[in-house]
Design an enzyme around this catalytic site. Structure first.
Site, short mmCIF file in Angstrom:
data_model
loop_
_atom_site.label_atom_id
_atom_site.label_comp_id
_atom_site.label_asym_id
_atom_site.label_seq_id
_atom_site.Cartn_x
_atom_site.Cartn_y
_atom_site.Cartn_z
N SER A 1 47.74 66.17 63.25
CA SER A 1 48.30 67.53 63.16
C SER A 1 47.28 68.61 62.83
CB SER A 1 49.42 67.56 62.12
OG SER A 1 50.59 66.96 62.64
N LYS B 1 47.10 71.62 65.07
CA LYS B 1 47.95 72.80 64.92
C LYS B 1 47.19 74.02 64.40
CE LYS B 1 51.94 69.82 64.51
NZ LYS B 1 52.74 68.98 63.63
N SER C 1 54.67 71.64 59.74
CA SER C 1 54.09 70.77 60.77
C SER C 1 55.08 70.44 61.87
CB SER C 1 53.56 69.48 60.13
OG SER C 1 52.57 68.90 60.93
N LYS D 1 45.77 72.07 55.91
CA LYS D 1 46.68 71.38 56.83
C LYS D 1 46.36 69.89 56.77
CE LYS D 1 49.88 71.07 59.90
NZ LYS D 1 50.25 69.78 59.25
#
Length: 401
Positions: free
Chosen positions: A62, A65, A117, A226
């Site tokens: 992720s 992102k 997320s 993140k």
């Protein structure tokens, strides 16, 4: 015997000094980072302070992102209304429970993407900006290479779900994060701990999953982050933090245990904050090389070790080098030439800059080298003292024979 005892004390002391110096020099190697790949970068300058396999292609999960978010912020209109498709509705993994046909502002989708997320938010963003996921991936890769300057990144989707061709590196992710940090909208979302979410079928409070950001693990100065995970990538983590004028970015990739990813991140941040600092030279500061004057075209910012004793050295064509005590260039900048019909103010003369010989001498007499030289001297003195004692005893024995 007293002389011998004194000499042995000196030897032990000098050995301790040398060991201490070696330990300081090897601190970087002793971080014991467990993640397969890691990096800590200073955000203002892009200087890499530590790296472990940072150029090796890895699966980011992720952390993808971060790239999708900054691309959407810069290439979309935040107030655009996005209609959610069936493809977004049925995506695997973490979601914000978007429904087919639901209409959501682009900015809210970016928030759902980074904070919670949401993979469905990623699909909705991709389809809105490029028509479909495949086209979005192509557009995103061009943007990352041409605008940000990534070198080994190829994304196949906007969310990071596993694809064997969906790869990047710790270094590229640090570059992407460094670029994104310049955008206030991005940083506002990247640092958000929680926000109210009102959807067509889901009303809740979404929270960041990053434990340092939401202060589940306290750490002074964290400004955003993140996290990510798929089985093929392991645990991945990107974190930003700031203390005084030092802004750090850390990326860790492929940790088998989630705690290792956070422990590695804290080690990297500690290493950066405890050993480095950032300095600057104001815009318009002038320098002189021989009879030519130069000026800084903008504020110059550079990162260096806290114990560095830096000197400014101007060379031909206005190249400014920041030299440390070892005669190494910490950073290099190009100055602007000042036309001779323009008055110069507060010029720094190159005559005041140390010569190459003085830099070498300073290096010679730096703590490490001086310690070695002194240690050799102690051994030499010890040898002659022992030899002198042996000669004295030999003469005394002859006398009493």
């Amino acid at each position: 015997m007293r002389k011998i005892a004194w000499m042995m004390t000196l030897i032990v002391t000098m050995n301790a000094v040398l060991v201490s110096t070696a330990q300081a020099d090897s601190r970087e190697e002793s971080l014991q980072i467990k993640s397969d790949s890691a990096i800590v970068m200073e955000a203002s300058t892009g200087k890499v302070l530590y790296e472990k396999h940072a150029k090796e292609p890895m699966y980011p999960a992720s952390l993808t992102k971060i790239a999708t978010a900054i691309y959407a912020i810069e290439n979309g209109k935040l107030d655009d209304i996005v209609t959610v498709s069936g493809n977004a509705r049925k995506v695997d993994g973490t979601t914000v429970f978007l429904e087919k046909g639901e209409k959501v502002r682009l900015k809210k989708l970016i928030q759902g993407l980074l904070i919670n997320s949401g993979n469905d938010a990623g699909i909705a963003i991709a389809e809105h900006l490029s028509g479909d996921v495949k086209s979005f991936a192509k557009d995103l890769n061009i943007y990352l290479k041409e605008v940000i300057g990534t070198e080994q990144t190829n994304f196949e989707n906007p969310h990071g779900l596993f694809d064997e061709n969906h790869v990047t590196t710790a270094e590229d992710l640090a570059k992407i994060t460094q670029y994104a940090m310049k955008n206030d909208v991005f940083m506002d979302i990247f640092s958000t701990k929680e926000m109210d979410w009102h959807g067509k079928t889901w009303d809740t409070t979404i929270q960041t999953h990053h434990k340092l950001v939401k202060e589940e693990i306290p750490y002074k100065g964290v400004t955003g982050g993140k996290n990510g995970f798929v089985s093929q990538s392991g645990y991945t983590l990107a974190t930003t933090a700031e203390r005084d004028d030092l802004k750090l970015i850390t990326v860790t990739l492929k940790s088998n245990v989630v705690e290792d990813a956070y422990n590695d991140t804290i080690k990297l941040l500690d290493y950066g904050f405890e050993n480095f600092t950032t300095s600057s030279i104001p815009k318009g500061t002038t320098f002189t090389f021989e009879d030519q004057q130069y000026a800084t075209p903008e504020k110059i910012v550079y990162t260096h070790a806290q114990n560095d004793k830096l000197v400014e050295k101007v060379e031909v064509n206005g190249v400014l080098k920041m030299m440390n005590q070892d005669g190494e260039a910490v950073d290099t900048f190009q100055l602007d030439e000042i036309k001779k019909d323009k008055p110069a103010v507060a010029a720094r003369s190159s005559e005041n800059q140390p010569s190459a010989a003085s830099i070498v001498m300073e290096r010679f007499f730096s703590s490490t080298y001086l310690s070695i030289v002194f240690f050799i001297g102690v051994i030499t003195i010890f040898y002659f003292q022992v030899r002198k004692l042996r000669i004295t005893r030999r003469n005394r024995d002859k006398f009493y024979f």
